[in-house]
Design an enzyme around this catalytic site. Structure first.
Site, PDB file in Angstrom:
ATOM      1  N   THR A 323       0.819  -1.208   0.000  1.00 16.21           N
ATOM      2  CA  THR A 323       0.000   0.000   0.000  1.00 16.21           C
ATOM      3  C   THR A 323       0.855   1.261   0.000  1.00 16.21           C
ATOM      4  O   THR A 323       2.066   1.208   0.221  1.00 16.21           O
ATOM      5  CB  THR A 323      -0.919   0.057   1.246  1.00 16.21           C
ATOM      6  OG1 THR A 323      -0.081   0.169   2.408  1.00 16.21           O
ATOM      7  CG2 THR A 323      -1.781  -1.177   1.355  1.00 16.21           C
ATOM      8  N   CYS A 324       0.202   2.416  -0.213  1.00 12.27           N
ATOM      9  CA  CYS A 324       0.907   3.688  -0.243  1.00 12.27           C
ATOM     10  C   CYS A 324       0.940   4.354   1.118  1.00 12.27           C
ATOM     11  O   CYS A 324       0.972   5.580   1.215  1.00 12.27           O
ATOM     12  CB  CYS A 324       0.253   4.616  -1.258  1.00 12.27           C
ATOM     13  SG  CYS A 324       0.600   4.068  -2.918  1.00 12.27           S
ATOM     14  N   ASP A 325       0.902   3.554   2.183  1.00 15.92           N
ATOM     15  CA  ASP A 325       1.047   4.117   3.525  1.00 15.92           C
ATOM     16  C   ASP A 325       2.437   3.740   4.020  1.00 15.92           C
ATOM     17  O   ASP A 325       2.818   2.573   3.967  1.00 15.92           O
ATOM     18  CB  ASP A 325      -0.027   3.542   4.454  1.00 15.92           C
ATOM     19  CG  ASP A 325      -0.050   4.280   5.779  1.00 15.92           C
ATOM     20  OD1 ASP A 325       1.027   4.499   6.359  1.00 15.92           O
ATOM     21  OD2 ASP A 325      -1.145   4.641   6.235  1.00 15.92           O
TER      22      ASP A 325
END
Ligand SMILES: *Cc1c(COP(=O)(O)O)cnc(C)c1O
Length: 376
Positions: A323-325
């Site tokens: 994910t982009c976290d």
């Protein structure tokens, strides 16, 4: 990794990460608990993995269930267990949920303060309550905070309040911390429990039950003692503190019941470096903290990871999710050793993932679907 899981994954055609859980392993785990603690009733902690097939198997085997919400109770009832096999073990409950549980036939409730006792007394008259006491969680890889339980000195007052309000003051509970590798971890809490039994008896209240909680470990990277060692140590501590008046006991295994029954298959999405001369490589998987591996939080749980390249030279890797976290990094403080030859597209197997994976998986963070689960 069982032959059945291996066979299943070999034939699987769908894309994406998944967990495969082998019911035969859970069946053996249940039998081991029953044998190691023959006079103790097993209440499976549903949150570890509430798959209907697992709940049905455990129902057939005679298990009872520790639940934390009305929804979990409904799942247990749907699996065919009767309400007298359910404990409402959460110390934090809305009064209307207590009422709903009581209507469904649930009669066993956890408390850790007088305000919770009062809620139960109002809507579940005559129900059995047990008071949870704090436990320091030393020796556990996933220690529980001070969120649940009161100091042992307060428990007699909580139980006396229950008695006064017409409830059945039934016993004491504690949880020694999850993934507890120390077989002696129950001793101190059992000393406190025996003390609470004595103090209550002096007030004319005769407790019956000690809920020994969960905490039984599953094998990750480190070897852990077997269930029988825990059973022996617990029986020893019970005898030491209660003499020949050993109370009724229950255990609530979650991780120890289902952890080793599951394997996650994941795919390597990218292998890269942050600088040409970096020692450590970054390996990005299609699974991370938000679709199943939440227990890597603070790098608490270190799962065994297998690949078809095992045997090749090992190099340190930072493992991260898709994910982009930026918190979606699994192991960085202590990089994970993986074969040097690992490539984009490789499949990796993450073992010991039958517990606390599907239930911690987000609905669709960044559009990634929740962890797919197959129970075989
Ligand atoms: C989560 C939980 C358990 C299960 O703990 P494990 O360490 O997985 O065995 C048992 N009892 C209660 C009250 C829990 O909240």
């Amino acid at each position: 990794m069982t032959a059945r899981i291996h066979e299943f994954l070999r034939n699987r055609r769908e894309d994406g990460p998944c967990v495969v859980v082998d019911l035969e392993v859970i069946q053996k785990n249940y039998q081991r608990f029953a044998r190691a603690l023959p006079d103790t009733r097993v209440f499976y902690a549903v949150k570890a993995n509430p798959a209907p097939e697992i709940l049905r198997l455990l129902t057939r085997m005679g298990s009872c269930f520790d639940t934390a919400s009305v929804q979990e109770m409904e799942m247990v009832l749907a699996a065919g267990a009767t309400a007298d096999r359910i404990s409402y073990g959460n110390t934090i409950k809305k009064e209307r949920d207590i009422a709903r549980a009581f209507e469904m036939g649930v009669e066993l409730f956890a408390v850790d303060c007088v305000a919770e006792v009062e809620k139960i007394a109002r809507v579940a008259p005559g129900a059995k309550v047990f008071c949870r006491i704090l436990c320091d969680g030393a020796g556990a890889e996933w220690p529980l905070s001070r969120k649940f339980g009161c100091v042992p000195e307060m428990a007699p007052d909580v139980l006396e309040a229950a008695h006064r309000l017409g409830l059945h003051a039934y016993g004491v509970s504690f949880h020694v911390g999850s993934q507890q590798a120390n077989t002696q971890a129950w001793d101190q809490a059992l000393a406190s429990s025996a003390d609470i039994f004595r103090q209550c008896a002096e007030r004319g209240i005769h407790l019956s039950m000690v809920n020994l909680g969960g905490g039984f470990p599953t094998r990750y990277l480190k070897e852990v003692p077997g269930v029988q060692s825990f059973g022996d140590a617990i029986f020893c501590a019970l005898s030491k503190h209660f003499g020949n008046r050993i109370p009724e006991t229950i255990i609530e295994p979650g991780r120890g019941m289902v952890g080793n029954a599951g394997v996650i298959e994941t795919e390597v999405v990218l292998v890269s470096k942050k600088a040409e001369d970096d020692e450590v490589r970054w390996v990005y998987l299609d699974i991370g903290k938000f679709n199943g591996l939440a227990e890597t939080m603070d790098e608490a749980i270190r799962y065994p990871i297998r690949s078809e390249r095992d045997g090749d030279e090992l190099v340190p890797c930072v493992l991260a999710g898709p994910t982009c976290d930026s918190v979606d990094v699994l192991y960085e403080k202590e990089p994970y050793l993986l074969p040097f030859s690992i490539e984009i597209g490789d499949k990796l197997l993450i073992e010991g993932t039958g517990a606390y994976t599907t239930t911690y998986s987000a609905v669709a963070f960044n559009g990634f679907p929740p962890l797919k689960s197959y129970i075989i």
